[in-house]
Structures are given as structure tokens and as C-alpha cells.
Design a protein around this motif. Structure first.
Motif, PDB file in Angstrom:
ATOM      1  N   LYS A 577     -26.321   0.704  -3.073  1.00 30.93           N
ATOM      2  CA  LYS A 577     -26.405  -0.672  -3.551  1.00 30.93           C
ATOM      3  C   LYS A 577     -25.401  -0.987  -4.659  1.00 30.93           C
ATOM      4  CE  LYS A 577     -30.538   0.497  -6.342  1.00 30.93           C
ATOM      5  NZ  LYS A 577     -30.896   1.853  -5.898  1.00 30.93           N
ATOM      6  N   TYR A 578     -24.679   0.025  -5.138  1.00 29.03           N
ATOM      7  CA  TYR A 578     -23.757  -0.197  -6.249  1.00 29.03           C
ATOM      8  C   TYR A 578     -22.366  -0.603  -5.784  1.00 29.03           C
ATOM      9  CZ  TYR A 578     -27.393   2.771  -8.138  1.00 29.03           C
ATOM     10  OH  TYR A 578     -28.596   3.312  -8.463  1.00 29.03           O
ATOM     11  N   GLN A 579     -21.703  -1.392  -6.639  1.00 32.46           N
ATOM     12  CA  GLN A 579     -20.300  -1.690  -6.386  1.00 32.46           C
ATOM     13  C   GLN A 579     -19.519  -0.372  -6.396  1.00 32.46           C
ATOM     14  OE1 GLN A 579     -18.445  -4.602  -5.697  1.00 32.46           O
ATOM     15  NE2 GLN A 579     -16.986  -2.965  -5.306  1.00 32.46           N
ATOM     16  N   SER A 580     -18.665  -0.177  -5.388  1.00 34.23           N
ATOM     17  CA  SER A 580     -17.894   1.062  -5.320  1.00 34.23           C
ATOM     18  C   SER A 580     -16.397   0.804  -5.373  1.00 34.23           C
ATOM     19  CB  SER A 580     -18.243   1.814  -4.037  1.00 34.23           C
ATOM     20  OG  SER A 580     -19.575   2.254  -4.091  1.00 34.23           O
ATOM     21  N   TYR A 581     -15.684   1.888  -5.695  1.00 37.86           N
ATOM     22  CA  TYR A 581     -14.243   1.771  -5.931  1.00 37.86           C
ATOM     23  C   TYR A 581     -13.490   2.911  -5.258  1.00 37.86           C
ATOM     24  CZ  TYR A 581     -16.241  -1.012  -9.678  1.00 37.86           C
ATOM     25  OH  TYR A 581     -16.981  -1.920 -10.386  1.00 37.86           O
ATOM     26  N   CYS A 582     -12.260   2.602  -4.893  1.00 40.52           N
ATOM     27  CA  CYS A 582     -11.387   3.648  -4.376  1.00 40.52           C
ATOM     28  C   CYS A 582     -10.040   3.491  -5.055  1.00 40.52           C
ATOM     29  CB  CYS A 582     -11.255   3.490  -2.864  1.00 40.52           C
ATOM     30  SG  CYS A 582     -10.112   4.657  -2.132  1.00 40.52           S
ATOM     31  N   VAL A 583      -9.543   4.589  -5.638  1.00 43.00           N
ATOM     32  CA  VAL A 583      -8.255   4.527  -6.318  1.00 43.00           C
ATOM     33  C   VAL A 583      -7.265   5.415  -5.571  1.00 43.00           C
ATOM     34  CG1 VAL A 583      -6.998   4.959  -8.450  1.00 43.00           C
ATOM     35  CG2 VAL A 583      -9.359   4.119  -8.538  1.00 43.00           C
ATOM     36  N   LEU A 584      -6.193   4.805  -5.110  1.00 44.75           N
ATOM     37  CA  LEU A 584      -5.175   5.542  -4.368  1.00 44.75           C
ATOM     38  C   LEU A 584      -4.026   5.841  -5.308  1.00 44.75           C
ATOM     39  CD1 LEU A 584      -5.203   3.102  -1.333  1.00 44.75           C
ATOM     40  CD2 LEU A 584      -6.364   5.323  -1.470  1.00 44.75           C
ATOM     41  N   ILE A 585      -3.810   7.121  -5.597  1.00 43.38           N
ATOM     42  CA  ILE A 585      -2.719   7.476  -6.497  1.00 43.38           C
ATOM     43  C   ILE A 585      -1.510   7.907  -5.682  1.00 43.38           C
ATOM     44  CG2 ILE A 585      -1.966   8.999  -8.365  1.00 43.38           C
ATOM     45  CD1 ILE A 585      -4.807   9.280  -9.242  1.00 43.38           C
ATOM     46  N   THR A 586      -0.408   7.224  -5.902  1.00 45.25           N
ATOM     47  CA  THR A 586       0.823   7.673  -5.258  1.00 45.25           C
ATOM     48  C   THR A 586       2.040   7.198  -6.036  1.00 45.25           C
ATOM     49  OG1 THR A 586       2.238   7.533  -3.325  1.00 45.25           O
ATOM     50  CG2 THR A 586       0.730   5.719  -3.642  1.00 45.25           C
ATOM     51  N   ASP A 587       3.060   8.037  -6.052  1.00 42.98           N
ATOM     52  CA  ASP A 587       4.318   7.656  -6.698  1.00 42.98           C
ATOM     53  C   ASP A 587       5.393   7.330  -5.679  1.00 42.98           C
ATOM     54  OD1 ASP A 587       3.480   7.791  -9.311  1.00 42.98           O
ATOM     55  OD2 ASP A 587       3.740   9.969  -9.385  1.00 42.98           O
ATOM     56  N   VAL A 588       5.068   7.508  -4.435  1.00 40.42           N
ATOM     57  CA  VAL A 588       6.063   7.201  -3.410  1.00 40.42           C
ATOM     58  C   VAL A 588       6.095   5.702  -3.244  1.00 40.42           C
ATOM     59  CG1 VAL A 588       6.738   7.514  -1.020  1.00 40.42           C
ATOM     60  CG2 VAL A 588       5.619   9.368  -2.252  1.00 40.42           C
ATOM     61  N   ASN A 589       7.286   5.161  -3.262  1.00 43.22           N
ATOM     62  CA  ASN A 589       7.377   3.711  -3.293  1.00 43.22           C
ATOM     63  C   ASN A 589       8.356   3.194  -2.249  1.00 43.22           C
ATOM     64  OD1 ASN A 589       6.922   1.141  -4.104  1.00 43.22           O
ATOM     65  ND2 ASN A 589       8.285   1.225  -5.879  1.00 43.22           N
ATOM     66  N   ASN A 590       8.213   3.674  -1.042  1.00 43.43           N
ATOM     67  CA  ASN A 590       9.062   3.079  -0.009  1.00 43.43           C
ATOM     68  C   ASN A 590       8.279   2.024   0.748  1.00 43.43           C
ATOM     69  OD1 ASN A 590       7.547   4.280   2.094  1.00 43.43           O
ATOM     70  ND2 ASN A 590       8.751   6.156   1.921  1.00 43.43           N
ATOM     71  N   PHE A 591       8.985   1.318   1.609  1.00 44.91           N
ATOM     72  CA  PHE A 591       8.385   0.168   2.269  1.00 44.91           C
ATOM     73  C   PHE A 591       7.121   0.540   3.037  1.00 44.91           C
ATOM     74  CE2 PHE A 591       7.913  -2.284   6.167  1.00 44.91           C
ATOM     75  CZ  PHE A 591       7.677  -3.535   5.633  1.00 44.91           C
ATOM     76  N   GLN A 592       7.253   1.631   3.789  1.00 43.13           N
ATOM     77  CA  GLN A 592       6.155   2.026   4.656  1.00 43.13           C
ATOM     78  C   GLN A 592       4.882   2.344   3.875  1.00 43.13           C
ATOM     79  OE1 GLN A 592       7.044   5.462   6.919  1.00 43.13           O
ATOM     80  NE2 GLN A 592       5.998   4.690   8.717  1.00 43.13           N
ATOM     81  N   ILE A 593       5.065   3.113   2.809  1.00 43.43           N
ATOM     82  CA  ILE A 593       3.900   3.513   2.021  1.00 43.43           C
ATOM     83  C   ILE A 593       3.295   2.297   1.317  1.00 43.43           C
ATOM     84  CG2 ILE A 593       3.113   4.981   0.124  1.00 43.43           C
ATOM     85  CD1 ILE A 593       3.983   6.490   2.650  1.00 43.43           C
ATOM     86  N   ARG A 594       4.179   1.458   0.773  1.00 42.95           N
ATOM     87  CA  ARG A 594       3.663   0.244   0.114  1.00 42.95           C
ATOM     88  C   ARG A 594       2.831  -0.576   1.081  1.00 42.95           C
ATOM     89  NH1 ARG A 594       8.561  -0.751  -2.417  1.00 42.95           N
ATOM     90  NH2 ARG A 594       9.030  -2.316  -0.869  1.00 42.95           N
ATOM     91  N   GLU A 595       3.352  -0.712   2.284  1.00 37.39           N
ATOM     92  CA  GLU A 595       2.668  -1.470   3.323  1.00 37.39           C
ATOM     93  C   GLU A 595       1.278  -0.868   3.588  1.00 37.39           C
ATOM     94  OE1 GLU A 595       4.307  -3.967   4.918  1.00 37.39           O
ATOM     95  OE2 GLU A 595       3.124  -4.317   6.722  1.00 37.39           O
ATOM     96  N   ARG A 596       1.261   0.451   3.706  1.00 35.71           N
ATOM     97  CA  ARG A 596       0.018   1.146   4.007  1.00 35.71           C
ATOM     98  C   ARG A 596      -1.007   0.947   2.881  1.00 35.71           C
ATOM     99  NH1 ARG A 596       0.771   7.342   5.081  1.00 35.71           N
ATOM    100  NH2 ARG A 596       2.507   6.744   6.397  1.00 35.71           N
ATOM    101  N   MET A 597      -0.536   1.090   1.647  1.00 37.20           N
ATOM    102  CA  MET A 597      -1.440   0.940   0.505  1.00 37.20           C
ATOM    103  C   MET A 597      -1.960  -0.491   0.427  1.00 37.20           C
ATOM    104  SD  MET A 597      -1.626   3.901  -0.689  1.00 37.20           S
ATOM    105  CE  MET A 597      -0.931   5.060   0.461  1.00 37.20           C
ATOM    106  N   GLN A 598      -1.070  -1.427   0.746  1.00 37.52           N
ATOM    107  CA  GLN A 598      -1.473  -2.816   0.690  1.00 37.52           C
ATOM    108  C   GLN A 598      -2.569  -3.119   1.708  1.00 37.52           C
ATOM    109  OE1 GLN A 598       1.779  -5.663   1.150  1.00 37.52           O
ATOM    110  NE2 GLN A 598       2.037  -5.387  -1.047  1.00 37.52           N
ATOM    111  N   ILE A 599      -2.419  -2.558   2.887  1.00 38.23           N
ATOM    112  CA  ILE A 599      -3.442  -2.770   3.906  1.00 38.23           C
ATOM    113  C   ILE A 599      -4.779  -2.237   3.400  1.00 38.23           C
ATOM    114  CG2 ILE A 599      -4.204  -2.076   6.210  1.00 38.23           C
ATOM    115  CD1 ILE A 599      -1.191  -2.046   6.966  1.00 38.23           C
ATOM    116  N   MET A 600      -4.724  -1.067   2.756  1.00 34.24           N
ATOM    117  CA  MET A 600      -5.960  -0.474   2.243  1.00 34.24           C
ATOM    118  C   MET A 600      -6.589  -1.326   1.143  1.00 34.24           C
ATOM    119  SD  MET A 600      -6.857   2.169   3.879  1.00 34.24           S
ATOM    120  CE  MET A 600      -8.123   2.771   2.766  1.00 34.24           C
TER     121      MET A 600
END
Ligand code: ADP
Ligand code: MG
Length: 685
Positions: A577-600
Motif C-alpha cells: 500500500k506504500y508509495q514505491s520508488y525505483c532509482v536507476l543509476i547510470t553514467d552512460v549517456n548515449n542516445f539509446q540508454i537515455r531513451e531506455r531510461m526515459q521509457i522507464m
């Protein structure tokens, strides 16, 4: 035979050395070469005139080189060769870098064909690094399309083209086209020999496109037809076990749950109950996003089996999950007189023997098990229902192995990898599909953030705050490679670092795949009971684990994970019943990864994410058809070719609506044979 079974080794110009390399590409016979389709094409258009050239285009010209070439040495030691060429309508300057020999190999008196990318600067036309060949009317005039194959070192495009040519010569246009004329006509498909010839050596762009459509269609058509036939056979020939139970007991059981079933759960439950009350074996897939409540439906079905006097098995991919389901079933069925046991690989031999004995005597009603239950010496007295959880870990073959242990038991497959419906029609063409498209009420979407590692301190502050509020946290370690060993090392390191550093004040523990089964159980149980605040873990927690009090998941090196897997992982939080969180840590900053993180960060819906995943990278690992025990597609693209898939499906439906055993006998014999061959090959790998 048509000679296509010939080993490529004996083809002129190949020999033992090259044939070994070709084998690496999966090409052993001429037949393989014929079905090794180009990955791309080089399209050579008509020869241009210098006066018509457009800046930036790739073009071909027929020219004479004028005078002598000019070699210029730059201060950095680079040699630039310039040579003016002319075709009666104008001059172009050919430019090469560090190839001074060019200046001495072309003659003024000879006509050359040149091809390259054009750049117009200050009114002059330059062609950088052009390809130059002595002009040959037959070879160079007119437009043409050259196929390009995926290669391996030591094999050239020419080798492959020659091989394919040899194969095509052998077939001599006589390959039998199993797709009947009537279907080809109706669906606008070119004939097979034409398609094979034109996929490799297209006469025109149009022919190439038609060839491709035909071959993609065929690929979809064959697999879909095979799976549907299997399904029909399952339905028709086999008498299954008809369950009969006292419905009041089921109603009573459902009323006793601490929650009300969602509308979607009720609908799917009806579909299941309908199936198992018939004497045809159920073959049903339940698809539902993580947390949609599939387990309870499995439990109800297992209860029905018990009430009908049959044994049931719940097969799961990991020991952790087996233990967890085992525990929750014991609680769920408490006081109902049902004997429930658990069977996993790491159990003591004596324990296993005991369980196996009681299974074969019929003294166990429900067993929760891992792959261990597939072993030959596991025998049931009267197995009536098989549930496989998180099916994407099991293949078609394993499913079949289990089914053989019962007298036509019912089969319920549960998948938490949401996949686009169109795709599931292919991958699970032999199953009926139910979809739970609704989450239980009161769930808050998991808030997801994408942060660089420089913000780690703040992330750990957040971890401590969650724990202060009484919640629990997962920290997921980077996926190093497909190796449980190395992943486990990474987990141990991270654990030590956190324990002795930023999270030292918290109750922190570790879980990875190399730990003993009993160790894992102990840790998982402690986490379940709330005796651990922070669990550092590898992806062993990916599947199915259910601890509603866990509200935060931190994923290290998030770029290493595919979208579907990130979604699976994230599904471990947001279960209560609690608000939950997910933190994605990454230093890779190319288009593909950014896109993927954004979708998440934007979506919590597994079906949407799956669709995007497919779009971003094609049917990659997560949806790899191979792990579903099905052959890989050679030419079809599961995302871009959906329209063709629809038409292929329609054609299959049409065929199945006829007296197909007779009307389409040759086609079906052929398709089933191919399917068997291919799936056998996979099973052996
Ligand atoms: P999954 O579909 O991912 O396997 P589970 O079956 O593990 O999901 O269910 C997740 C959680 O939701 C469990 O704690 C389960 O008891 C709970 N649950 C299932 N159905 C409902 C419902 N209709 N209402 C509320 N909670 C539910
Ligand atoms: Mg589950």
C-alpha cells in the motif's frame, strides 16, 4: 534430392579452411547458403553525367583521368592524391588519402568507372576515396543492386555471392513452392524460386521488395501454421482429465481471501475453470504485468485439481521462488487438508527420495518445484494440472516433458513478461491466451528516477529515510555478463562497500546466485519477515519475489539491463500500500540508454514497455524467440513486419477453416517436418 545438401566445403573456391569459417555463420550446406539472406543492399544507380551531379549524393561516372595526378604531402605526413577526371560534360576531382600509388596505376587513354560520394566546394566537384574500375559496359551500365551479407573474418562478399549463385544454379528454379497458388494469388505473393533468386540477386528494387515480402510472409506463415496445427491436434485427439469439484468450496475459498479479485482476474478465472471442466486438456497462457495477481489464480486452479482428486504441480524457475510459493500456499490452504510439498535441486538426497516416493504413492497433493521435477525418476500417481510460473524461462520442450508425466494433464502457463499481443500470437501460437490487463486497486505506480552516480550520496540518504519509515530496500547489482559467478562477486563487493560505508547503521544483507539454497532461503525469509532493511542482490530476485513492505529499489549500472528486465526488477517494489520508488543509476549517456531510461521513468505499463523495447532494438534477448524454444527468424522483423504477419495469420486461419488434412496435405506435412527439424536443432544446442 536437388543437390542442396552438398557440403559447402566441396564448392569450387571454398575448401576446408573457408568452410570452417562459413560454418561459424551457420552455413554448412548449399541449402544453408540459399537461406543466408543479405543483411543489406548496395544500390548502384545509372551512370551520371558530371554536369548533373548533386552535392552530397553517392554516384557513378564514366571518366578519363586527365594529365597527371598531384601528390601533396601535408606537414603531418599525410599524402593527399588529387587527380582530375573528365566525362565530356565536366571535371571532377578524385581525392585519396595515403594512397600515393593511385597516381601511377591509371592511364589517360582508358575509360574508368568511378563511384563515390560527391562534395561540391567553391564550384568544384570532389569525389572522396572513389572506387575505380576499368569501365566495362556489361558490368557497369544500368542500375544494379548488390546484396551485402553479414560476414566473418576470412570470408568475402564475393565468396558468399559465389556460394549463393552455386546454390541457385543447383536448384535450377525447381524448388517446390509449398504455398499453394491460390494463397499466393490472394495475398499477392511472388513464387518461391523467384523470391530466392531475387532476394540474393535482385533484378530491380521492386523485385527485391517483392522477394522480401514473400519470404517474410512464408516465415510467419510456417511457424504460425505449425503451432496452430499442434494446438488443433492437442484439442482433437486427446482426451484429458475432466475436473469435477464442489463449487461452493471454491466460492468459500475466494470469499476467505483478504482481498476481492479484480474484474480481470475474475474473467481469466472463468476461462480457466471452463477449460478444466472439459475433457480436453487445457493449454492456456496467462499474461499479466508484474503484480497483477497471477499466483492466486494458479492457487485456485490447483485447489480445483485437489478437489477433483488429482495432483497438481507448480513449476517455477528459481529455488527462491519455489520456497516463497510453497510458504504462501501452505498459508493459503491452511486447514483444508491439502498436503503440500516442495522439491528443489539443492535438497538433501534423502529428502528428495522421500518426496518422490510420496508423489508416486499419491500422498502429496500439490508440489511446488523447480526444474528438479523434470527428472525422469519423478513420477506422479495422478497428475492432473501443471502450472508453470514465469514461463519465459522454460521452452516448449520442457513444457512437453512435464506434460508427459501425467495422463494428459491440464496446463496453465503464467508469464510475467508482457509482450505485444501480436508477438504472443507467434510465440504462444499453440496456447490459448488470457490477459490480466488490470492491477489490483490502490497500487501506486512506482516513481522512477534516472540519476548519475555523482548523486549516489543523495540516493543513500533516501535509502536511510525509507528505512527510518519502516520500509525495506533492494539494491540490485550490475549485470556483469551472463555469468552468475562474476555477478556474485560484484554483489559481494558492493555489499561490503555499503555495509562498511554509507549504510553501516542499517541491517544489510546479501543475496546472490552462488549461495547455497538453504542460505538463500534464510536470507529471503529474513527479508520477508522484515529482519533485513537493505538487501543487496544480483538478479536472482528478478522473478516473482513478493515482499510488499519493500518500497525502494536502487539499480546500479542500469544501462546493463534491457528494458524488459528493468521492468521485471522494478516489479519487486510497489506491491503493497506504500508509495514505491525505483532509482536507476547510470553514467552512460548515449542516445539509446537515455531513451531506455526515459521509457522507464515515464511508463509503468509492461505491455507498453515491451512494445517500445521491441521497437528500439528489435526482438532482442528478452524476447529472443530461441528461449521460447522456437526457431529464430531469418528475415522477418517482428516489429516492422507486423502488417505482413497479420496477413500471414489470416492465410493460416483460412487454411484451418478448410478440410486442411486433405486439401493442404503437402503443405502441412512440409511445414510440420520443418518445424520439427528446427526445434530439434534448438533443443540439442
Ligand atoms: P504476479 O502476477 O506478479 O505473480 P502476484 O500473484 O505475486 O503477482 O500478486 C502480487 C500481490 O498482489 C500479492 O501480494 C497478492 O496477494 C496480491 N493480490 C493479488 N490479487 C489481488 C487483488 N485482487 N487485490 C489485492 N491484492 C491482490
Ligand atoms: Mg508471479
Amino acid at each position: 534430392m536437388d543437390g542442396l545438401e552438398q557440403d559447402v566445403r566441396y564448392v569450387k573456391g571454398i575448401g576446408p579452411k573457408k568452410s570452417k569459417l562459413l560454418n561459424k555463420l551457420g552455413i554448412k550446406t548449399l541449402q544453408d547458403a540459399l537461406y543466408y539472406f543479405p543483411r543489406d543492399y548496395d544500390i548502384w544507380d545509372d551512370i551520371k553525367k558530371a554536369s548533373d551531379i548533386v552535392n552530397g549524393e553517392e554516384c557513378s561516372l564514366v571518366v578519363n583521368f586527365k594529365g597527371r595526378a598531384n601528390n601533396i604531402r601535408t606537414r603531418r605526413g599525410l599524402v593527399i592524391t588529387n587527380w582530375i577526371a573528365n566525362d565530356d560534360t565536366g571535371n571532377v576531382v578524385c581525392v585519396w588519402y595515403n594512397q600515393p600509388y593511385r597516381a601511377s596505376i591509371y592511364k589517360n587513354s582508358i575509360k574508368y568507372f568511378i563511384r563515390g560520394k560527391v562534395e561540391i566546394k567553391y564550384g568544384k566537384i570532389y569525389i572522396n576515396m572513389p572506387v575505380v574500375e576499368e569501365y566495362n559496359k556489361d558490368k557497369h551500365d544500368g542500375s544494379k543492386i548488390l546484396s551485402i551479407y553479414a560476414l566473418t573474418q576470412g570470408i568475402t562478399q564475393k565468396d558468399l555471392r559465389n556460394l549463393v549463385k552455386e546454390s541457385l544454379n543447383k536448384t535450377n528454379g525447381q524448388i517446390i513452392d509449398y504455398i499453394p497458388c491460390s494463397i499466393r494469388k490472394k495475398y499477392d505473393l511472388v513464387e518461391k524460386n523467384f523470391a530466392l533468386a531475387n532476394i540474393h540477386f535482385p533484378q530491380s528494387e521492386y523485385a527485391m521488395e517483392q522477394a522480401r515480402i514473400r519470404l517474410v510472409f512464408e516465415e510467419f506463415f510456417n511457424i504460425r501454421l505449425a503451432l496452430r496445427i499442434i494446438r488443433e491436434q492437442n484439442r482433437q485427439n486427446i482426451k484429458g482429465t475432466k475436473f469435477k469439484w464442489d463449487n461452493r468450496k471454491i466460492q468459500y475459498f475466494i470469499q476467505g481471501l483478504s482481498f476481492e479479485l479484480t474484474i480481470a482476474q475474475k474473467r481469466v478465472l472463468q476461462e480457466i475453470l471452463q477449460d478444466i471442466s472439459c475433457d480436453k486438456p487445457m493449454n492456456r497462457l496467462i499474461q499479466g504485468d508484474v503484480g497483477s495477481g497471477k499466483t492466486i489464480l494458479a492457487a485456485i486452479a490447483l485447489y480445483c485439481a485437489y478437489l477433483s482428486g488429482y495432483q497438481g504441480v507448480m513449476m517455477v524457475p528459481t529455488e527462491i521462488l519455489a520456497v516463497q510459493h510453497f510458504e504462501s500456499f501452505k498459508e493459503l490452504f491452511h486447514g483444508k487438508g491439502i498436503t503440500i510439498e516442495c522439491l528443489v535441486g539443492s535438497m538433501k538426497a534423502s529428502e528428495k527420495i522421500n518426496i518422490k516416493g510420496r508423489l508416486s504413492e499419491g500422498d502429496i497433493d500439490i508440489i511446488v518445484a523447480t526444474h528438479a521435477v523434470l527428472e525422469e525418476d519423478v513420477i506422479f500417481k495422478h497428475l492432473g494440472l501443471i502450472v508453470t510460473d514465469e514461463q519465459h524461462r522454460f521452452g516448449v520442450r520442457q513444457r512437453a516433458a512435464l506434460q508427459e508425466k501425467g495422463v494428459q494433464p491440464h496446463m496453465l502457463v503464467m508469464s510475467a513478461t508482457p509482450i505485444p499481443r501480436t508477438l504472443s500470437l507467434i510465440l504462444y501460437g499453440d496456447l490459448d491466451i488470457s490477459i490480466i490487463d488490470e492491477l489490483p486497486p490502490g497500487r501506486h505506480p512506482v516513481k522512477t528516477y534516472h540519476v548519475p552516480s555523482s548523486m549516489r550520496d543523495r540516493v543513500y540518504n533516501f535509502v536511510r529515510r525509507q528505512v527510518q519509515e519502516g520500509r525495506q530496500v533492494y539494491v540490485v547489482c550490475p549485470l556483469v555478463e551472463q555469468s552468475e559467478k562474476i555477478d556474485s562477486v560484484a554483489a559481494v563487493e558492493l555489499f561490503e562497500r555499503l555495509k562498511n560505508g554509507p549504510l553501516t547503521s542499517l541491517r544489510i544483507d546479501l543475496l546472490h546466485g552462488r549461495m547455497k539454497g538453504s542460505e538463500k532461503d534464510r536470507v529471503m525469509e529474513k527479508f520477508s519477515n522484515g529482519d533485513i532493511d537493505v538487501l543487496v542482490s544480483t538478479t536472482v530476485i528478478e522473478v516473482g519475489v513478493n515482499v510488499p513492505n519493500a518500497t525502494l529499489m536502487v539499480i546500479e549500472n542500469a544501462e546493463r539491463f534491457g528494458l524488459a528486465q528493468l521492468h521485471q526488477l522494478r516489479g519487486r517494489v510497489g506491491r503493497g500500500k506504500y508509495q514505491s520508488y525505483c532509482v536507476l543509476i547510470t553514467d552512460v549517456n548515449n542516445f539509446q540508454i537515455r531513451e531506455r531510461m526515459q521509457i522507464m521513468t515515464r511508463s509503468n505499463n509492461g505491455f507498453d514497455i515491451a512494445e517500445k523495447d521491441l521497437q528500439l532494438r528489435g526482438p532482442g534477448d528478452m524476447f529472443g524467440v530461441r528461449q521460447h524454444g522456437l526457431p529464430e527468424f531469418r528475415i522477418a522483423n517482428l516489429f516492422t513486419d507486423m502488417e505482413i504477419l497479420k496477413r500471414a495469420q489470416q492465410a493460416v486461419d483460412e487454411i484451418l477453416n478448410t478440410n486442411y488434412d486433405i486439401t493442404y496435405k503437402n503443405l502441412i506435412d512440409y511445414v510440420m517436418h520443418e518445424f520439427d527439424q528446427k526445434t530439434k536443432k534448438i533443443a540439442m544446442n
